[in-house]
Design an enzyme around this catalytic site. Structure first.
Site, PDB file in Angstrom:
ATOM      1  N   GLY A  46       0.838  -1.205   0.000  1.00  0.00           N
ATOM      2  CA  GLY A  46       0.000   0.000   0.000  1.00  0.00           C
ATOM      3  C   GLY A  46       0.863   1.240   0.000  1.00  0.00           C
ATOM      4  O   GLY A  46       2.070   1.170   0.274  1.00  0.00           O
ATOM      5  N   GLN A  51       2.784  10.040   1.930  1.00  0.00           N
ATOM      6  CA  GLN A  51       4.143   9.488   1.919  1.00  0.00           C
ATOM      7  C   GLN A  51       4.985  10.003   0.764  1.00  0.00           C
ATOM      8  O   GLN A  51       6.206   9.918   0.798  1.00  0.00           O
ATOM      9  CB  GLN A  51       4.094   7.951   1.858  1.00  0.00           C
ATOM     10  CG  GLN A  51       3.523   7.319   3.101  1.00  0.00           C
ATOM     11  CD  GLN A  51       3.410   5.818   2.954  1.00  0.00           C
ATOM     12  OE1 GLN A  51       2.438   5.299   2.413  1.00  0.00           O
ATOM     13  NE2 GLN A  51       4.420   5.083   3.409  1.00  0.00           N
ATOM     14  N   CYS A  91       6.282  -0.279   7.282  1.00  0.00           N
ATOM     15  CA  CYS A  91       5.895   0.928   6.551  1.00  0.00           C
ATOM     16  C   CYS A  91       7.058   1.394   5.691  1.00  0.00           C
ATOM     17  O   CYS A  91       8.202   1.417   6.150  1.00  0.00           O
ATOM     18  CB  CYS A  91       5.503   2.025   7.541  1.00  0.00           C
ATOM     19  SG  CYS A  91       4.974   3.548   6.745  1.00  0.00           S
ATOM     20  N   LEU A  92       6.755   1.756   4.457  1.00  0.00           N
ATOM     21  CA  LEU A  92       7.805   2.231   3.552  1.00  0.00           C
ATOM     22  C   LEU A  92       8.436   3.527   4.077  1.00  0.00           C
ATOM     23  O   LEU A  92       9.554   3.856   3.687  1.00  0.00           O
ATOM     24  CB  LEU A  92       7.239   2.451   2.140  1.00  0.00           C
ATOM     25  CG  LEU A  92       6.740   1.193   1.427  1.00  0.00           C
ATOM     26  CD1 LEU A  92       6.088   1.551   0.099  1.00  0.00           C
ATOM     27  CD2 LEU A  92       7.869   0.194   1.228  1.00  0.00           C
ATOM     28  N   HIS A 133      -4.083   1.414   8.001  1.00  0.00           N
ATOM     29  CA  HIS A 133      -2.722   1.974   7.967  1.00  0.00           C
ATOM     30  C   HIS A 133      -2.644   3.156   6.979  1.00  0.00           C
ATOM     31  O   HIS A 133      -2.067   4.189   7.298  1.00  0.00           O
ATOM     32  CB  HIS A 133      -1.768   0.836   7.579  1.00  0.00           C
ATOM     33  CG  HIS A 133      -0.328   1.196   7.445  1.00  0.00           C
ATOM     34  ND1 HIS A 133       0.658   0.696   8.267  1.00  0.00           N
ATOM     35  CD2 HIS A 133       0.335   1.991   6.560  1.00  0.00           C
ATOM     36  CE1 HIS A 133       1.842   1.170   7.906  1.00  0.00           C
ATOM     37  NE2 HIS A 133       1.677   1.951   6.865  1.00  0.00           N
ATOM     38  N   GLU A 134      -3.263   2.990   5.802  1.00  0.00           N
ATOM     39  CA  GLU A 134      -3.197   4.056   4.779  1.00  0.00           C
ATOM     40  C   GLU A 134      -4.037   5.275   5.178  1.00  0.00           C
ATOM     41  O   GLU A 134      -3.614   6.411   4.978  1.00  0.00           O
ATOM     42  CB  GLU A 134      -3.663   3.529   3.416  1.00  0.00           C
ATOM     43  CG  GLU A 134      -2.882   2.336   2.861  1.00  0.00           C
ATOM     44  CD  GLU A 134      -1.371   2.463   2.957  1.00  0.00           C
ATOM     45  OE1 GLU A 134      -0.858   3.601   3.002  1.00  0.00           O
ATOM     46  OE2 GLU A 134      -0.707   1.419   3.014  1.00  0.00           O
ATOM     47  N   HIS A 137      -2.123   7.337   7.536  1.00  0.00           N
ATOM     48  CA  HIS A 137      -1.155   8.206   6.847  1.00  0.00           C
ATOM     49  C   HIS A 137      -1.825   9.500   6.389  1.00  0.00           C
ATOM     50  O   HIS A 137      -1.263  10.590   6.534  1.00  0.00           O
ATOM     51  CB  HIS A 137      -0.592   7.514   5.600  1.00  0.00           C
ATOM     52  CG  HIS A 137       0.591   6.628   5.857  1.00  0.00           C
ATOM     53  ND1 HIS A 137       1.747   7.084   6.450  1.00  0.00           N
ATOM     54  CD2 HIS A 137       0.817   5.324   5.570  1.00  0.00           C
ATOM     55  CE1 HIS A 137       2.626   6.081   6.521  1.00  0.00           C
ATOM     56  NE2 HIS A 137       2.085   5.000   5.997  1.00  0.00           N
TER      57      HIS A 137
HETATM   58  O1  GNR Z   1       4.132  -2.626   2.484  1.00  0.00           O
HETATM   59  C1  GNR Z   1       3.490  -2.493   3.542  1.00  0.00           C
HETATM   60  N1  GNR Z   1       3.196  -3.595   4.278  1.00  0.00           N
HETATM   61  C2  GNR Z   1       2.355  -3.565   5.366  1.00  0.00           C
HETATM   62  C3  GNR Z   1       2.353  -4.671   6.210  1.00  0.00           C
HETATM   63  C4  GNR Z   1       1.524  -4.706   7.306  1.00  0.00           C
HETATM   64  C5  GNR Z   1       0.679  -3.652   7.565  1.00  0.00           C
HETATM   65  C6  GNR Z   1       0.674  -2.536   6.758  1.00  0.00           C
HETATM   66  C7  GNR Z   1       1.508  -2.494   5.650  1.00  0.00           C
HETATM   67  S1  GNR Z   1       1.486  -1.115   4.599  1.00  0.00           S
HETATM   68  C8  GNR Z   1       3.115  -1.136   3.994  1.00  0.00           C
HETATM   69  C9  GNR Z   1       3.304  -0.090   2.909  1.00  0.00           C
HETATM   70  C10 GNR Z   1       3.108   1.280   3.506  1.00  0.00           C
HETATM   71  O2  GNR Z   1       3.937   1.857   4.169  1.00  0.00           O
HETATM   72  N2  GNR Z   1       1.951   1.853   3.301  1.00  0.00           N
HETATM   73  O3  GNR Z   1       1.695   3.063   3.835  1.00  0.00           O
HETATM   74 NI    NI Z   2       2.948   3.141   5.644  1.00  0.00          NI
END
Ligand code: GNR
Ligand code: NI
Length: 170
Positions: A46, A51, A91-92, A133-134, A137
């Site tokens: 995601g 980001q 998270c990236l 999670h998104e 952000h």
């Molecule tokens: O790549 C991602 N893997 C992930 C694994 C578990 C819970 C959430 C994520 S999202 C993350 C990519 C990211 O940073 N999205 O904002």
């Molecule tokens: Ni993230």
């Protein structure tokens, strides 16, 4: 197509709150395409516009095995949740760090697709975690905000160490 730069914690720009998209135009479509390219390139499931330093409520995800099911979420919202569960997250924007976070187990959610159609759906598992999670952000929140003070302190120390190492190399 363009690969976008992904901001890393503790960049303050990750704390900005994204604004709702008013009209889905070519600018949004190009943003979504570039975000998908960036997400695939970085190996994420995601990515939120925040980001890549764009304060618009756009997120992309692809949880398919073959990385052939891109989903673009414009103005995503969670309308209902049930239960809680802990899952390991990464998270990236926080490279090389993984930890468990408590999230809603099941969610009902809605968003606009790139045609401007309102999509309503429900999901659980990793997809439910990813959507939460998104949306976090887009509200300027990171998964590490949920960690205990001790774990956050440890993470800070690790990042400080990395930074010092980095400045010696450069
Ligand atoms: O790549 C991602 N893997 C992930 C694994 C578990 C819970 C959430 C994520 S999202 C993350 C990519 C990211 O940073 N999205 O904002
Ligand atoms: Ni993230």
């Amino acid at each position: 197509m363009a690969r976008l730069n992904v901001l890393h914690f503790p960049d303050d720009r990750l704390r900005k709150k994204a604004l709702a998209v008013e009209t889905i135009n070519d600018e949004i479509r190009i943003l979504a395409k570039d975000m998908l390219e960036t997400m695939y390139d970085e190996g994420g499931i995601g990515l939120a516009a925040t980001q890549v330093n764009v304060q618009k409520r756009v997120a992309v995800m692809d949880l398919s095995e073959g990385k052939d099911n891109p989903v673009v979420l414009v103005n995503p919202e969670i309308t209902c949740t049930e239960g809680t569960r802990e899952m390991q997250e990464g998270c990236l924007s926080v490279p090389d760090y993984f930890d468990t976070v408590e999230r809603a187990e099941w969610i009902r959610y809605q968003y606009l697709d790139l045609d401007g159609d309102l999509i309503e759906s429900e999901t659980d598992g990793l997809q439910a975690v990813c959507i939460q999670h998104e949306i976090d952000h887009l509200d300027g929140k990171l998964f590490i905000d949920y960690l205990s003070p001790l774990k956050r302190q440890r993470l800070r120390k690790k990042l400080d160490k990395q930074e010092k190492l980095q400045s010696r190399i450069l």
